[in-house]
Design a protein around this motif. Structure first.
Motif, PDB file in Angstrom:
ATOM      1  N   HIS A  53       0.839  -1.209   0.000  1.00 23.61           N
ATOM      2  CA  HIS A  53       0.000   0.000   0.000  1.00 23.61           C
ATOM      3  C   HIS A  53       0.875   1.261   0.000  1.00 23.61           C
ATOM      4  CE1 HIS A  53      -3.104   2.897   1.351  1.00 23.61           C
ATOM      5  NE2 HIS A  53      -2.267   3.232   2.327  1.00 23.61           N
ATOM      6  N   HIS A 140       3.039   9.881   4.528  1.00 23.06           N
ATOM      7  CA  HIS A 140       2.143   8.725   4.437  1.00 23.06           C
ATOM      8  C   HIS A 140       2.880   7.444   4.820  1.00 23.06           C
ATOM      9  CE1 HIS A 140       0.083   5.378   2.321  1.00 23.06           C
ATOM     10  NE2 HIS A 140      -0.954   5.921   2.935  1.00 23.06           N
ATOM     11  N   HIS A 144       2.228   4.924   8.079  1.00 23.92           N
ATOM     12  CA  HIS A 144       2.077   3.463   8.053  1.00 23.92           C
ATOM     13  C   HIS A 144       3.181   2.784   8.854  1.00 23.92           C
ATOM     14  CE1 HIS A 144      -1.467   2.550   5.669  1.00 23.92           C
ATOM     15  NE2 HIS A 144      -1.273   3.764   5.156  1.00 23.92           N
TER      16      HIS A 144
HETATM   17 FE    FE Z   1      -2.558   4.770   3.793  1.00 20.43          FE
END
Ligand code: FE
Ligand code: AVJ
Length: 440
Positions: A53, A140, A144
């Motif tokens: 991701h 981002h 994560h």
């Molecule tokens: Fe995300």
């Protein structure tokens, strides 16, 4: 951009991206393939989902949106779309295996660095202005990385991560006043100038905040134990009705990961069971637990505006600072950030990180629950995508501020806003308390 030349900005962006990837590598290389693909808690994704991701978001924003490139693997977009698939169902998706996920993320990264070295960072539109898209993607990945560290905390079995101990409390900590008065008046909340601030931190605006007192230090495990020992978890009067329902439904008696052995409270921290460290800020409490403690103590949680005023407002100049200590980027002297240590520092550490009024550890250590719902600032505009924050605005989510030991400096500043459901306690959450001041 005021005073930043493109080379410095590129260097900063490269550095943020490399730092994030090194952290991702550490978090995913220390467990075997089976553990990477396993779901350690229904609250979390398999680590291998986070890994791909991260690469997929980088591809979407840096290769496709910024550079206009074709999709590398269009068939995987839906698998890594966080909105199409809630965490609980991610293990059953056709996920890339660990090696495939690693090489996909590495391939995207190589291309993203080529884009960074050729893209104009000024005057070519808001997405790339001041390197925003690159900063956003680095943040981002770091978000994560914090999520993956939460997965490590939830995983059972012996420890696989190690880190040095955080610094001790300074000797004067016990002599500090318990609370600090923040005089009523306006201050500037949010930012319109921080180049990599995310949409929900914008724009800067004036807020009038009446006088209040706020704790000098985060609430410690020792203080929280007194609430437990005073029967805090048996007494509905301290609890929000939904918080009390949680206590009954799940038989809550203490923060997540605590267990009583005989007369001693123990806790598990990344696979190591240890007596609860009394001097550390309390960790892994829900908003309901924070709120109940505050009620028991005859106090309340600070509002989000109070928290930010305590953290940023400099009464000497009337300006809002980037951080409690000033405008300089965080160093290891200022705050416990970046997974340098795998626990919060004792309350009273980091004297150099204090705010102008002497409030400590606002940045780093533990995310601090505020009493506020996650709402847009006046003049908010979703950018560059509604799903970062706009779709979460409303009364369901509560705001947390300040960042934890698990968050990198690139994703943590005086204006940074985090949010979660009030029942959540797997996150690295703690709190401090406040009270109204009598008007003079
Ligand atoms: Fe995300
Ligand atoms: C800001 C931590 C609430 O993890 O849900 C990661 C960050 N957004 N990918 C989350 C995020 C999209 C977000 N929080």
């Amino acid at each position: 951009a005021p005073g930043v030349d493109p080379d410095t900005l590129r260097e900063r962006a490269v550095d943020a991206l490399l730092t994030a990837r090194e952290r991702t590598r550490i978090l995913t290389d220390c467990v075997d393939e089976r553990e990477l693909a396993a779901q350690h808690s229904p609250l979390m994704s398999p680590l291998v989902w986070d890994l791909a991701h991260i690469g997929n978001q980088e591809e979407l924003w840096l290769l496709r949106a910024v550079a206009g490139q074709e999709a590398l693997r269009p068939e995987i977009d839906s698998v890594y779309d966080a909105f199409e698939h809630p965490r609980a169902e991610r293990p059953s998706l056709p996920l890339l295996g660990p090696d495939e996920a690693r090489s996909y993320a590495a391939d995207v990264r190589k291309r993203a660095l080529d884009v960074l070295h050729t893209a104009p960072l000024f005057g070519a539109g808001p997405l790339v202005e001041d390197g925003f898209a690159f900063g956003m993607v680095a943040q981002h990945e770091q978000q994560h990385d914090e999520t993956m560290l939460i997965t490590h905390q939830l995983r059972s079995g012996p420890a696989v991560l190690t880190a040095p101990e955080p610094p001790p409390a300074v000797p004067d900590a016990a002599l500090l006043p318990a609370e600090v008065l923040v005089e009523g008046g306006p201050f500037t909340m949010g930012t319109s100038t921080e180049p990599w601030a995310l949409d929900n931190e914008r724009p800067a605006h004036h807020r009038f905040v009446p006088s209040f007192f706020i704790d000098t230090l985060p609430v410690s495990n020792g203080s929280y134990l007194r609430f437990i020992e005073d029967g805090g978890y048996e007494e509905p009067r301290w609890w929000h009705p939904e918080g009390w329902a949680q206590v009954l439904r799940h038989g809550l008696r203490a923060p997540l990961f605590w267990r009583r052995e005989g007369t001693t409270w123990m806790r598990r921290q990344f696979g190591v069971v240890e007596p609860v460290p009394q001097a550390e800020p309390v960790l892994h409490v829900s908003w309901y637990e924070a709120e109940a403690y505050a009620a028991w103590a005859g106090r309340r949680l600070p509002t989000e505006a109070e928290w930010e005023k305590a953290a940023r407002h400099d009464p000497a100049t009337g300006r809002s600072l980037r951080y409690p200590w000033g405008d300089a980027d965080p160093t290891p002297e200022h705050a416990n950030l970046g997974q340098r240590h795998l626990r919060p520092a004792p309350v009273g550490a980091y004297p150099r990180g204090a705010s102008p009024l002497g409030v400590r550890q606002l940045i780093g250590d533990v995310w601090e629950w505020t009493s506020s719902d996650f709402l847009p600032y006046p003049g908010f505009r979703a950018f560059p995508y509604r799903e970062y924050s706009e779709v979460f605005f409303g009364t369901s989510y509560k705001v947390l501020r300040g960042g934890s030991f698990a968050v990198d400096p690139v994703a943590c500043r005086g204006t940074f806003r985090n949010w979660d459901l009030p029942i959540r306690r797997q996150i690295f959450s703690g709190f401090r308390t406040a009270r109204d001041a009598e008007p003079v």
